[in-house]
Design a protein around this motif. Structure first.
Motif, mmCIF file in Angstrom:
data_model
loop_
_atom_site.group_PDB
_atom_site.id
_atom_site.type_symbol
_atom_site.label_atom_id
_atom_site.label_comp_id
_atom_site.label_asym_id
_atom_site.label_seq_id
_atom_site.Cartn_x
_atom_site.Cartn_y
_atom_site.Cartn_z
ATOM 1 N N TYR A 162 18.155 1.923 -8.334
ATOM 2 C CA TYR A 162 17.195 2.527 -9.022
ATOM 3 C C TYR A 162 16.789 3.966 -8.460
ATOM 4 O O TYR A 162 17.092 4.127 -7.221
ATOM 5 C CB TYR A 162 15.801 1.951 -9.162
ATOM 6 C CG TYR A 162 16.094 0.544 -9.805
ATOM 7 C CD1 TYR A 162 16.319 0.202 -10.919
ATOM 8 C CD2 TYR A 162 15.681 -0.681 -8.807
ATOM 9 C CE1 TYR A 162 16.788 -1.154 -11.490
ATOM 10 C CE2 TYR A 162 16.173 -1.882 -9.215
ATOM 11 C CZ TYR A 162 16.427 -2.239 -10.596
ATOM 12 O OH TYR A 162 16.777 -3.561 -10.968
ATOM 13 N N ALA A 163 16.015 4.737 -9.220
ATOM 14 C CA ALA A 163 15.813 6.310 -8.951
ATOM 15 C C ALA A 163 14.925 6.198 -7.582
ATOM 16 O O ALA A 163 13.951 5.310 -7.532
ATOM 17 C CB ALA A 163 15.248 6.935 -9.909
ATOM 18 N N ALA A 176 20.900 -4.616 -1.198
ATOM 19 C CA ALA A 176 20.436 -3.713 -2.281
ATOM 20 C C ALA A 176 19.439 -2.654 -1.786
ATOM 21 O O ALA A 176 18.693 -2.867 -1.452
ATOM 22 C CB ALA A 176 19.955 -4.289 -3.702
ATOM 23 N N ILE A 177 19.754 -1.169 -2.449
ATOM 24 C CA ILE A 177 18.785 -0.373 -1.888
ATOM 25 C C ILE A 177 18.778 0.651 -2.952
ATOM 26 O O ILE A 177 19.513 1.037 -3.793
ATOM 27 C CB ILE A 177 19.215 0.194 -0.552
ATOM 28 C CG1 ILE A 177 18.154 1.204 -0.007
ATOM 29 C CG2 ILE A 177 20.454 1.202 -0.547
ATOM 30 C CD1 ILE A 177 18.376 1.573 1.507
ATOM 31 N N GLY A 178 17.551 1.251 -3.057
ATOM 32 C CA GLY A 178 17.105 2.580 -3.725
ATOM 33 C C GLY A 178 16.174 2.232 -4.835
ATOM 34 O O GLY A 178 16.409 1.325 -5.930
ATOM 35 N N GLY A 179 14.987 2.598 -4.681
ATOM 36 C CA GLY A 179 13.774 2.554 -5.619
ATOM 37 C C GLY A 179 13.469 1.133 -5.958
ATOM 38 O O GLY A 179 12.827 0.616 -6.984
ATOM 39 N N ILE A 180 13.649 0.189 -4.980
ATOM 40 C CA ILE A 180 13.167 -1.239 -5.136
ATOM 41 C C ILE A 180 11.870 -1.590 -4.837
ATOM 42 O O ILE A 180 11.410 -1.224 -3.874
ATOM 43 C CB ILE A 180 14.389 -2.107 -4.525
ATOM 44 C CG1 ILE A 180 15.808 -1.985 -4.695
ATOM 45 C CG2 ILE A 180 13.931 -3.634 -4.613
ATOM 46 C CD1 ILE A 180 16.688 -2.278 -4.038
ATOM 47 N N VAL A 213 13.934 -1.859 1.264
ATOM 48 C CA VAL A 213 12.769 -1.047 0.560
ATOM 49 C C VAL A 213 12.344 -0.172 1.702
ATOM 50 O O VAL A 213 12.381 -0.262 2.777
ATOM 51 C CB VAL A 213 11.613 -1.948 0.270
ATOM 52 C CG1 VAL A 213 12.241 -2.762 -0.983
ATOM 53 C CG2 VAL A 213 11.033 -2.753 1.405
ATOM 54 N N VAL A 214 11.920 0.963 1.039
ATOM 55 C CA VAL A 214 11.214 1.984 1.872
ATOM 56 C C VAL A 214 9.697 2.241 1.601
ATOM 57 O O VAL A 214 8.685 1.526 1.976
ATOM 58 C CB VAL A 214 11.857 3.428 1.760
ATOM 59 C CG1 VAL A 214 11.164 4.531 2.790
ATOM 60 C CG2 VAL A 214 13.459 3.468 2.128
ATOM 61 N N SER A 215 9.487 2.685 0.316
ATOM 62 C CA SER A 215 8.161 3.075 0.086
ATOM 63 C C SER A 215 7.441 1.946 -0.747
ATOM 64 O O SER A 215 6.161 1.745 -0.712
ATOM 65 C CB SER A 215 7.833 4.258 -1.212
ATOM 66 O OG SER A 215 9.017 3.912 -2.107
ATOM 67 N N ALA A 216 8.111 0.611 -0.819
ATOM 68 C CA ALA A 216 7.194 -0.460 -1.362
ATOM 69 C C ALA A 216 6.775 -1.200 -0.173
ATOM 70 O O ALA A 216 5.695 -2.046 -0.407
ATOM 71 C CB ALA A 216 8.473 -1.349 -1.971
ATOM 72 N N ILE A 217 7.012 -0.784 0.930
ATOM 73 C CA ILE A 217 6.238 -1.081 2.181
ATOM 74 C C ILE A 217 5.589 0.138 2.954
ATOM 75 O O ILE A 217 4.110 0.061 3.294
ATOM 76 C CB ILE A 217 7.163 -1.989 3.088
ATOM 77 C CG1 ILE A 217 7.359 -3.288 2.451
ATOM 78 C CG2 ILE A 217 6.384 -2.524 4.541
ATOM 79 C CD1 ILE A 217 8.267 -4.364 3.056
ATOM 80 N N CYS A 218 6.329 1.048 3.354
ATOM 81 C CA CYS A 218 5.978 2.146 4.065
ATOM 82 C C CYS A 218 4.772 2.934 3.295
ATOM 83 O O CYS A 218 5.076 3.308 2.089
ATOM 84 C CB CYS A 218 6.910 3.021 4.377
ATOM 85 S SG CYS A 218 8.114 2.804 5.889
ATOM 86 N N GLY A 219 3.785 3.130 3.984
ATOM 87 C CA GLY A 219 2.744 3.906 3.017
ATOM 88 C C GLY A 219 1.918 2.925 2.464
ATOM 89 O O GLY A 219 1.111 3.684 1.575
ATOM 90 N N GLN A 220 2.331 1.855 1.976
ATOM 91 C CA GLN A 220 1.413 0.811 1.454
ATOM 92 C C GLN A 220 -0.044 0.442 2.072
ATOM 93 O O GLN A 220 -0.038 0.523 3.255
ATOM 94 C CB GLN A 220 1.918 -0.484 0.854
ATOM 95 C CG GLN A 220 3.258 -0.198 0.268
ATOM 96 C CD GLN A 220 2.941 0.176 -1.328
ATOM 97 O OE1 GLN A 220 1.878 -0.279 -1.899
ATOM 98 N NE2 GLN A 220 3.710 1.275 -1.970
ATOM 99 N N ALA A 221 -0.934 0.256 1.162
ATOM 100 C CA ALA A 221 -2.244 0.183 2.243
ATOM 101 C C ALA A 221 -2.105 -1.094 2.969
ATOM 102 O O ALA A 221 -2.895 -1.134 3.813
ATOM 103 C CB ALA A 221 -3.363 0.005 1.011
ATOM 104 N N ASN A 222 -1.525 -2.287 2.365
ATOM 105 C CA ASN A 222 -1.512 -3.417 3.136
ATOM 106 C C ASN A 222 0.343 -3.832 3.279
ATOM 107 O O ASN A 222 0.602 -4.543 2.676
ATOM 108 C CB ASN A 222 -2.250 -4.505 2.588
ATOM 109 C CG ASN A 222 -2.387 -5.733 3.344
ATOM 110 O OD1 ASN A 222 -1.359 -6.083 4.185
ATOM 111 N ND2 ASN A 222 -3.481 -6.314 3.345
ATOM 112 N N PRO A 223 1.072 -2.875 4.342
ATOM 113 C CA PRO A 223 2.070 -3.346 4.381
ATOM 114 C C PRO A 223 2.371 -4.806 4.403
ATOM 115 O O PRO A 223 3.736 -5.415 4.105
ATOM 116 C CB PRO A 223 2.721 -2.746 5.540
ATOM 117 C CG PRO A 223 1.606 -1.764 5.965
ATOM 118 C CD PRO A 223 0.238 -2.319 5.287
#
Lengths: 213, 213
Positions: free
Chosen positions: B135-136, B165-169, B187-197
């Motif tokens: 994904y984007a 799989a990687i990318g916008g997940i 995943v990157v941003s689905a965990i990194c920078g989330q309020a509660n990783p």
């Protein structure tokens, strides 16, 4: 065995300034014909697959001429192409760790920008220091503040290793830097991208010739 | 001995997205508590002195938990901190050369974005492939064109190695990707920078649980 090296005219080759991979090799060969004594490959914007190809091409060109190739920053690339050495900055892998990776038989250069850096150079690990930027430079975006010739001369008094001056150096500045204690000068744009890199190198070499060992 | 690894929930940790060096370790530990099974450090804008410090801190935090640390791109850094493995992209050091540097006992991952890449993966050298971007994504500036779920499923039919799989997940996409043949999701941003990783990781892990081995 460590490659013998001579710092008198040190070319820092930025392939983006001299026609990419092919222009880079041609520039290096012309510069060596004009008197460059050692060549560093520095391509901070490149990905490493391209780095390895370029480094291998340069090494193949320089090895028959007995000119050492130094790799900037990327020790993995240096190991892969079995370069003569690596050069690290103050924000790159620390010299102790760099030496651990490259072993005793490669040249290790370290950038230094002030007296504290020079004082902290680990003895017996580093083979030479690159001191600068002496003058303002447009070819290194993350360069430290300019030192100037007077401060450079002071730094040379405290050095315990061969030192090459770097940063914005061109014709007319070589003799002064050598008189101030530099064992050589490093140049980028004074050779890279010049219409005649061989003549450019020759003129720089001639200016430093009085001081060459 | 090669570190055992499980791709089911693969955290690509970008320290710039999770509070620098300290936030990064805290995020990784919380994410592992929530079910992350493997962690990659990726910091394309960082200089290597900082890389080494961050990688060592992460390794110290993850080792007692038996979670492998993978280093993106910089094999010199991976060697220095004795990371469990390295991950290279199509523009990074080629897998054959990467394997030469890291030896047989480290995990080697390779990015692949199309059938030609997957077909060209050297067998017996690479341990897993990262396939995407599905994904984007906003977290990788030099990413290849988006694949989409249908094309991803086709690529999975031709794979001969474990694939992540990687990318916008994010949440809601994990089950579909696992059903399409992914051995895990990165995943990157689905965990990194989330309020509660930790909770973020747990929700992702739960969605893929049916498929976990």
């Amino acid at each position: 065995m460590k490659h013998p090296f001579n710092l008198s005219l040190y070319l820092v080759l930025d392939p983006d300034l001299c026609g990419g991979e092919q222009g880079m090799v041609a520039t290096a060969l012309a510069a060596v014909a004009g008197g460059v004594s050692i060549v560093q490959l520095r391509a901070p914007r490149w990905k490493k697959r391209q780095w390895v190809v370029a480094a291998q091409a340069l090494k193949n060109a320089l090895e028959p001429l007995n000119i050492p190739l130094i790799i900037n920053d990327h020790i993995d690339v240096a190991l892969l192409v079995d370069a003569a050495g690596v050069h690290v900055g103050q924000q790159d892998i620390a010299p102790e760790m760099a030496r651990q990776l490259i072993g005793p038989n490669k040249i290790l250069g370290l950038s230094a920008s002030n007296a504290a850096h020079i004082h902290a150079v680990p003895q017996g690990l580093v083979d030479y220091i690159g001191v600068g930027p002496v003058y303002a430079t447009g070819t290194k975006l993350d360069a430290s503040p300019v030192i100037g010739l007077n401060e450079f001369a002071k730094l040379m008094q405290g050095k315990t290793l061969p030192a090459v001056a770097i940063g914005g150096i061109g014709l007319g500045q070589v003799a002064g830097l050598r008189a101030a204690g530099a064992d050589g000068v490093a140049v980028v744009s004074a050779i890279c991208g010049q219409a005649n890199p061989r003549q450019a190198a020759r003129a720089l070499r001639r200016e430093g010739a009085t001081y060459d060992r």
